[in-house]
Structures are given as C-alpha cells and as structure tokens.
Design a protein around this motif. Structure first.
Motif, PDB file in Angstrom:
ATOM      1  N   ASN A 237       0.807  -1.223   0.000  1.00 11.94           N
ATOM      2  CA  ASN A 237       0.000   0.000   0.000  1.00 11.94           C
ATOM      3  C   ASN A 237       0.841   1.274   0.000  1.00 11.94           C
ATOM      4  O   ASN A 237       0.344   2.337  -0.361  1.00 11.94           O
ATOM      5  CB  ASN A 237      -0.966   0.024   1.189  1.00 11.94           C
TER       6      ASN A 237
ATOM      7  N   SER B 175      -0.508   1.694  -6.070  1.00 15.00           N
ATOM      8  CA  SER B 175      -1.956   1.600  -5.912  1.00 15.00           C
ATOM      9  C   SER B 175      -2.565   1.335  -7.281  1.00 15.00           C
ATOM     10  O   SER B 175      -1.875   1.359  -8.301  1.00 15.00           O
ATOM     11  CB  SER B 175      -2.530   2.892  -5.318  1.00 15.00           C
TER      12      SER B 175
ATOM     13  N   ASP C 239      -8.273   2.024   1.439  1.00 16.02           N
ATOM     14  CA  ASP C 239      -7.233   1.171   2.016  1.00 16.02           C
ATOM     15  C   ASP C 239      -7.709   0.358   3.226  1.00 16.02           C
ATOM     16  O   ASP C 239      -7.174  -0.713   3.501  1.00 16.02           O
ATOM     17  CB  ASP C 239      -6.008   1.997   2.418  1.00 16.02           C
TER      18      ASP C 239
END
Length: 193
Positions: free
Chosen positions: A120, A124, A140
């Motif tokens: 992350n 992305s 997220d």
C-alpha cells in the motif's frame, strides 16, 4: 588589383553558391531522416496505445515506475455489491441510491523483487470506466493485508474496494502504474450487464 578583387569575389560567390547547393542536398537528406524518425515515433506511440489488457485470472508482471522493482498482480474476481466486510454502501455514501454499489476486486500481489516492501505504500490501482482516463483509488481500510511488509517471494491476497454504480459502464479498468510507461490494465466486465 581590381582583377584580383573581382577574381576573389567570383571565387567567393561560386563557393557560396556551392555551399547553398550542398545545404539543400543535406536538408533533403535530413528531411528524409526526420520522416523516418517521425514514423518511428508514431509506431512507438501506437505500440504504447496498444498495451496488453489482462483479464480476470491472468497474472501481470508490472514494473514500478517510481521504485524500479517488479511485482505480480493477479485479479482473481470482480463483483458489485452493497456490502463488504460488514460495511454497507450507506456507510460510505450518504443518501446512497439503489444503483450505488461497492466495486470489489479480489487480487493477489506477489513480491518478485529482491527486497521487502509494504504494497500500500509502494503502489496503488486506479478504477475507472473502460474508456476513461484517470479513475479512483481504493479504500485502504478494506485491504489491511497491503499494510504489512511483503518479503521477496511472498504473496498477499485481499480486495480493493471502490464505489460506483451498477449502470456506470459495461466494463471497468483496474490500472496499475497509472500515467507511467509501465501502466498496466485489467479489464473487468460489469457483472450486472
């Protein structure tokens, strides 16, 4: 003395005319070369526009444009739903309409580089309609597995979650490395169509 000046002037004039002729010939050659270069640039642009589009179940090897390491992404499944992990669409969209839904993309990310990283934090995926530029980034909080360090050779499964509507597009795109030379697309058919 005047004859010498006239003779020198004539020689300079001939030399100047001779140089112009060579410049014209060189310019013609340069134009031919430029045409070839322009055609090559056009071919390259067309190749860039014709990037491979992956389907559900296929694995793409993607190069991080910013960090210059390779990783694999496989889209395992795609669905449109009103609820994900106990959260409803109403929790995310106040006044949600009947056609508002979560777009849920189940993925597997594999670290094929020689260094550990947190997915992350390193990349992305944007989500959009099939013919659109840009797109939206995922929430997220639905992919906490992507916040953990991924060692070389390891893989992580989870889902990317976006909001959309059931009638938004006939197909969607998931885009990794958006706006880079290594931009990679996954086509996601709308299950409601």
């Amino acid at each position: 003395m005047k004859k010498i000046f006239i003779l020198l002037f004539a020689i300079l004039l001939l030399a100047a005319c001779s140089d112009e002729g060579e410049a014209t010939e060189n310019t013609g050659e340069e134009n031919t070369d430029n045409t070839t270069e322009n055609e090559t640039d056009a071919d390259t642009s067309e190749e860039a526009e014709q990037k491979k589009v992956y389907q559900i179940g296929e694995t793409a090897v993607i190069t991080s444009d910013l960090y210059e390491f390779d990783y694999e992404v496989t889209v395992n499944d795609f669905q449109l739903t009103k609820e994900v992990d106990g959260s409803t669409i109403d929790d995310y969209l106040s006044g949600a309409r009947e056609e508002d839904v979560f777009a849920v993309v189940d993925i597997t990310i594999k670290n094929i580089s020689d260094e550990s990283y947190v997915p992350n934090q390193m990349f992305s995926a944007n989500f959009s309609g099939i013919d659109e530029d840009g797109g939206h980034t995922s929430y997220d909080e639905f992919f906490p597995e992507g916040d953990e360090e991924l060692a070389p050779g390891d893989e992580v499964e989870g889902h990317l979650v976006y909001t959309t509507t059931t009638d938004y597009a006939d197909a969607f795109l998931l885009k990794y490395e958006f706006t880079s030379d290594t931009e990679t697309h996954f086509e996601l058919p709308n299950p409601e169509k």
